[in-house]
Write a protein that holds these residues in place. Structure first.
Motif, PDB file in Angstrom:
ATOM      1  N   SER A   1     -15.300  15.336  -4.266  1.00  0.00           N
ATOM      2  CA  SER A   1     -14.949  16.548  -5.011  1.00  0.00           C
ATOM      3  C   SER A   1     -14.605  16.241  -6.459  1.00  0.00           C
ATOM      4  O   SER A   1     -14.885  17.037  -7.356  1.00  0.00           O
ATOM      5  CB  SER A   1     -13.768  17.263  -4.338  1.00  0.00           C
ATOM      6  N   ILE A   2     -14.022  15.070  -6.711  1.00  0.00           N
ATOM      7  CA  ILE A   2     -13.692  14.722  -8.104  1.00  0.00           C
ATOM      8  C   ILE A   2     -14.930  14.222  -8.836  1.00  0.00           C
ATOM      9  O   ILE A   2     -15.111  14.501 -10.025  1.00  0.00           O
ATOM     10  CB  ILE A   2     -12.552  13.680  -8.164  1.00  0.00           C
ATOM     11  N   LYS A   3     -15.817  13.532  -8.122  1.00  0.00           N
ATOM     12  CA  LYS A   3     -17.037  13.027  -8.762  1.00  0.00           C
ATOM     13  C   LYS A   3     -17.997  14.167  -9.101  1.00  0.00           C
ATOM     14  O   LYS A   3     -18.748  14.079 -10.059  1.00  0.00           O
ATOM     15  CB  LYS A   3     -17.727  12.024  -7.845  1.00  0.00           C
ATOM     16  N   SER A   4     -17.967  15.220  -8.272  1.00  0.00           N
ATOM     17  CA  SER A   4     -18.895  16.341  -8.489  1.00  0.00           C
ATOM     18  C   SER A   4     -18.322  17.396  -9.413  1.00  0.00           C
ATOM     19  O   SER A   4     -18.913  18.461  -9.582  1.00  0.00           O
ATOM     20  CB  SER A   4     -19.251  16.988  -7.147  1.00  0.00           C
ATOM     21  N   HIS A   5     -17.120  17.109  -9.952  1.00  0.00           N
ATOM     22  CA  HIS A   5     -16.491  17.984 -10.944  1.00  0.00           C
ATOM     23  C   HIS A   5     -16.350  19.439 -10.474  1.00  0.00           C
ATOM     24  O   HIS A   5     -16.837  20.369 -11.110  1.00  0.00           O
ATOM     25  CB  HIS A   5     -17.268  17.955 -12.258  1.00  0.00           C
ATOM     26  N   GLY A   6     -15.723  19.587  -9.330  1.00  0.00           N
ATOM     27  CA  GLY A   6     -15.379  20.932  -8.850  1.00  0.00           C
ATOM     28  C   GLY A   6     -16.283  21.498  -7.788  1.00  0.00           C
ATOM     29  O   GLY A   6     -15.994  22.567  -7.235  1.00  0.00           O
ATOM     30  N   SER A   7     -17.373  20.835  -7.448  1.00  0.00           N
ATOM     31  CA  SER A   7     -18.252  21.337  -6.388  1.00  0.00           C
ATOM     32  C   SER A   7     -17.524  21.286  -5.042  1.00  0.00           C
ATOM     33  O   SER A   7     -16.864  20.295  -4.722  1.00  0.00           O
ATOM     34  CB  SER A   7     -19.530  20.500  -6.326  1.00  0.00           C
ATOM     35  N   THR A   8     -17.658  22.343  -4.273  1.00  0.00           N
ATOM     36  CA  THR A   8     -16.921  22.435  -2.995  1.00  0.00           C
ATOM     37  C   THR A   8     -17.838  22.305  -1.780  1.00  0.00           C
ATOM     38  O   THR A   8     -17.384  22.496  -0.659  1.00  0.00           O
ATOM     39  CB  THR A   8     -16.176  23.783  -2.922  1.00  0.00           C
ATOM     40  N   ASN A   9     -19.087  21.988  -1.980  1.00  0.00           N
ATOM     41  CA  ASN A   9     -20.029  21.939  -0.863  1.00  0.00           C
ATOM     42  C   ASN A   9     -19.604  20.951   0.217  1.00  0.00           C
ATOM     43  O   ASN A   9     -19.601  21.266   1.414  1.00  0.00           O
ATOM     44  CB  ASN A   9     -21.434  21.571  -1.365  1.00  0.00           C
ATOM     45  N   ALA A  10     -19.231  19.735  -0.207  1.00  0.00           N
ATOM     46  CA  ALA A  10     -18.839  18.708   0.759  1.00  0.00           C
ATOM     47  C   ALA A  10     -17.571  19.120   1.503  1.00  0.00           C
ATOM     48  O   ALA A  10     -17.446  18.885   2.717  1.00  0.00           O
ATOM     49  CB  ALA A  10     -18.623  17.377   0.043  1.00  0.00           C
ATOM     50  N   VAL A  11     -16.629  19.718   0.792  1.00  0.00           N
ATOM     51  CA  VAL A  11     -15.379  20.158   1.416  1.00  0.00           C
ATOM     52  C   VAL A  11     -15.663  21.223   2.469  1.00  0.00           C
ATOM     53  O   VAL A  11     -15.118  21.185   3.575  1.00  0.00           O
ATOM     54  CB  VAL A  11     -14.399  20.722   0.352  1.00  0.00           C
ATOM     55  N   GLU A  12     -16.512  22.182   2.147  1.00  0.00           N
ATOM     56  CA  GLU A  12     -16.830  23.265   3.073  1.00  0.00           C
ATOM     57  C   GLU A  12     -17.563  22.747   4.304  1.00  0.00           C
ATOM     58  O   GLU A  12     -17.314  23.203   5.427  1.00  0.00           O
ATOM     59  CB  GLU A  12     -17.659  24.329   2.358  1.00  0.00           C
ATOM     60  N   GLU A  13     -18.454  21.805   4.123  1.00  0.00           N
ATOM     61  CA  GLU A  13     -19.175  21.216   5.264  1.00  0.00           C
ATOM     62  C   GLU A  13     -18.209  20.462   6.177  1.00  0.00           C
ATOM     63  O   GLU A  13     -18.301  20.561   7.405  1.00  0.00           O
ATOM     64  CB  GLU A  13     -20.271  20.278   4.762  1.00  0.00           C
ATOM     65  N   PHE A  14     -17.311  19.695   5.570  1.00  0.00           N
ATOM     66  CA  PHE A  14     -16.322  18.954   6.364  1.00  0.00           C
ATOM     67  C   PHE A  14     -15.400  19.930   7.100  1.00  0.00           C
ATOM     68  O   PHE A  14     -15.068  19.731   8.270  1.00  0.00           O
ATOM     69  CB  PHE A  14     -15.505  18.038   5.455  1.00  0.00           C
ATOM     70  N   SER A  15     -14.995  20.974   6.420  1.00  0.00           N
ATOM     71  CA  SER A  15     -14.121  21.984   7.024  1.00  0.00           C
ATOM     72  C   SER A  15     -14.776  22.601   8.252  1.00  0.00           C
ATOM     73  O   SER A  15     -14.160  22.724   9.316  1.00  0.00           O
ATOM     74  CB  SER A  15     -13.800  23.071   5.995  1.00  0.00           C
ATOM     75  N   GLU A  16     -16.026  22.992   8.127  1.00  0.00           N
ATOM     76  CA  GLU A  16     -16.748  23.601   9.248  1.00  0.00           C
ATOM     77  C   GLU A  16     -16.845  22.633  10.427  1.00  0.00           C
ATOM     78  O   GLU A  16     -16.686  23.033  11.588  1.00  0.00           O
ATOM     79  CB  GLU A  16     -18.150  24.020   8.790  1.00  0.00           C
ATOM     80  N   LYS A  17     -17.070  21.370  10.111  1.00  0.00           N
ATOM     81  CA  LYS A  17     -17.222  20.365  11.170  1.00  0.00           C
ATOM     82  C   LYS A  17     -15.938  20.198  11.979  1.00  0.00           C
ATOM     83  O   LYS A  17     -15.948  20.263  13.210  1.00  0.00           O
ATOM     84  CB  LYS A  17     -17.627  19.023  10.555  1.00  0.00           C
ATOM     85  N   ILE A  18     -14.804  19.997  11.295  1.00  0.00           N
ATOM     86  CA  ILE A  18     -13.564  19.734  12.027  1.00  0.00           C
ATOM     87  C   ILE A  18     -13.036  20.995  12.708  1.00  0.00           C
ATOM     88  O   ILE A  18     -12.355  20.915  13.736  1.00  0.00           O
ATOM     89  CB  ILE A  18     -12.478  19.111  11.118  1.00  0.00           C
ATOM     90  N   ILE A  19     -13.350  22.163  12.159  1.00  0.00           N
ATOM     91  CA  ILE A  19     -12.970  23.410  12.841  1.00  0.00           C
ATOM     92  C   ILE A  19     -13.732  23.520  14.150  1.00  0.00           C
ATOM     93  O   ILE A  19     -13.159  23.852  15.197  1.00  0.00           O
ATOM     94  CB  ILE A  19     -13.250  24.634  11.944  1.00  0.00           C
ATOM     95  N   ASN A  20     -15.027  23.240  14.122  1.00  0.00           N
ATOM     96  CA  ASN A  20     -15.841  23.305  15.339  1.00  0.00           C
ATOM     97  C   ASN A  20     -15.410  22.271  16.369  1.00  0.00           C
ATOM     98  O   ASN A  20     -15.539  22.502  17.585  1.00  0.00           O
ATOM     99  CB  ASN A  20     -17.320  23.107  14.992  1.00  0.00           C
ATOM    100  N   LEU A  21     -14.891  21.140  15.876  1.00  0.00           N
ATOM    101  CA  LEU A  21     -14.411  20.097  16.795  1.00  0.00           C
ATOM    102  C   LEU A  21     -13.007  20.398  17.316  1.00  0.00           C
ATOM    103  O   LEU A  21     -12.521  19.713  18.217  1.00  0.00           O
ATOM    104  CB  LEU A  21     -14.416  18.734  16.090  1.00  0.00           C
ATOM    105  N   GLY A  22     -12.354  21.397  16.744  1.00  0.00           N
ATOM    106  CA  GLY A  22     -11.029  21.791  17.216  1.00  0.00           C
ATOM    107  C   GLY A  22      -9.883  20.951  16.704  1.00  0.00           C
ATOM    108  O   GLY A  22      -8.826  20.888  17.333  1.00  0.00           O
ATOM    109  N   TRP A  23     -10.063  20.307  15.553  1.00  0.00           N
ATOM    110  CA  TRP A  23      -8.973  19.509  14.989  1.00  0.00           C
ATOM    111  C   TRP A  23      -7.871  20.427  14.489  1.00  0.00           C
ATOM    112  O   TRP A  23      -8.151  21.500  13.939  1.00  0.00           O
ATOM    113  CB  TRP A  23      -9.494  18.636  13.850  1.00  0.00           C
ATOM    114  N   PRO A  24      -6.609  20.023  14.639  1.00  0.00           N
ATOM    115  CA  PRO A  24      -5.495  20.885  14.205  1.00  0.00           C
ATOM    116  C   PRO A  24      -5.403  20.981  12.687  1.00  0.00           C
ATOM    117  O   PRO A  24      -5.754  20.043  11.968  1.00  0.00           O
ATOM    118  CB  PRO A  24      -4.259  20.191  14.787  1.00  0.00           C
ATOM    119  N   LEU A  25      -4.916  22.120  12.216  1.00  0.00           N
ATOM    120  CA  LEU A  25      -4.734  22.327  10.775  1.00  0.00           C
ATOM    121  C   LEU A  25      -3.729  21.325  10.210  1.00  0.00           C
ATOM    122  O   LEU A  25      -3.840  20.911   9.048  1.00  0.00           O
ATOM    123  CB  LEU A  25      -4.255  23.755  10.510  1.00  0.00           C
TER     124      LEU A  25
END
Length: 289
Positions: free
Chosen positions: A55-79
């Motif tokens: 996220s820091i290298k891409s200067h504000g791009s959130t694509n990687a964060v959103e993909e990771f978020s979707e993955k761990i939500i689907n896996l049921g990881w706790p907030l």
């Protein structure tokens, strides 16, 4: 993020990652990830911290964060895994940057804090919002499913249907019960409806009022209601509250209510064995003549 601090972080990313991994590993009990295998936990940690640096290298791009978020939500990881991880990362990064400079005055510290927050806060916001949106969606689906199951009308034989109620009857559910009851009576051409409150824990004035209204509405469309499942404690509550159920037939059990419904529809339960004996006796008497 301040370009100077960004340079320090990127040049020392491996050291910061190692410090973060060591500290986050001590929080498995607190963030409820103890049940997750060590291999999966460690690989997810690596992916998590890579996403943060991406996220820091891409200067504000959130694509990687959103993909990771979707993955761990689907896996049921706790907030709590996410919030703990980011808070630890923020603290480790701030401590590391401060140790790299001899200048530790208030202004410098404030600049470090605000700069790291500028980097980490958007990531926290995205992940928490994604979790919240997912929970709201799940709750919405569950609410719809519960509504569909909260007032079932079951036709047992022609003219007789049963509505078993389980759980608390509030105003919203009472409205659903009324709608389901009236629609079901018409759809199944019911003459008698048995409302079974065996599974209703408390019958107070409001619940009784809703049930009486439902029975009256059913009467107006040409059918009759019988309230069954009146337990002793429920009967005592009704009497103590002064609730008038004179025009609303009640029975203690579903069996008794069903027998009453059969009588109302001009039917009765016949012992098949006795009937066979009666037929045999009739045949024998005819043959004897």
């Amino acid at each position: 993020m301040n370009s100077k601090f960004e340079g320090i972080v990127l040049e020392n990313s491996e050291k910061i990652v190692e410090m973060w991994l060591e500290e986050i590993g001590t929080l498995r009990k607190e963030n409820r990830t103890e049940s997750i295998s060590i291999d999966l936990y460690e690989s997810t940690n690596r992916e998590f911290v890579d996403v943060i640096f991406t996220s820091i290298k891409s200067h504000g791009s959130t694509n990687a964060v959103e993909e990771f978020s979707e993955k761990i939500i689907n896996l049921g990881w706790p907030l709590s895994y996410i919030t703990d991880g980011l808070q630890v990362f923020r603290r480790v990064t701030i401590d590391f940057i401060l140790r790299q400079s001899e200048r530790v005055d208030t202004e410098y510290i404030s600049n470090v804090l605000s700069s790291v927050d500028e980097w980490v806060e958007p990531i926290i916001r995205i992940l928490v919002n994604d979790y919240s949106g997912n929970w709201e969606h799940i709750v919405s689906l569950q609410r719809v499913a519960l509504q569909e199951l909260s007032a079932p009308l079951i036709p047992v034989i022609d003219g007789i249907t049963i509505m078993p109620l389980v759980g608390t009857v509030d105003t919203d559910r009472a409205k659903l019960i009324m709608e389901s009851l009236l629609q079901g009576v018409i759809t199944h051409n019911s003459e008698v409806v048995l409302i079974d409150i065996t599974g209703v824990p408390v019958v107070d004035t409001m619940v009784a009022h809703h049930l009486i209204q439902a029975a009256e509405a059913v009467r107006l469309i040409g059918a009759k209601c019988i309230l069954v499942g009146i337990r002793p404690e429920i009967a005592q509550t009704i009497v103590n509250l002064g609730i008038n159920l004179t025009d609303f037939p009640t029975k203690s059990t579903l069996k008794k209510g069903f027998l009453t419904a059969l009588e109302i529809t001009n039917r009765k339960v016949v012992n098949v064995k006795s009937s066979e004996n009666d037929i045999e006796k009739l045949i024998e008497s005819i043959q004897g003549e």
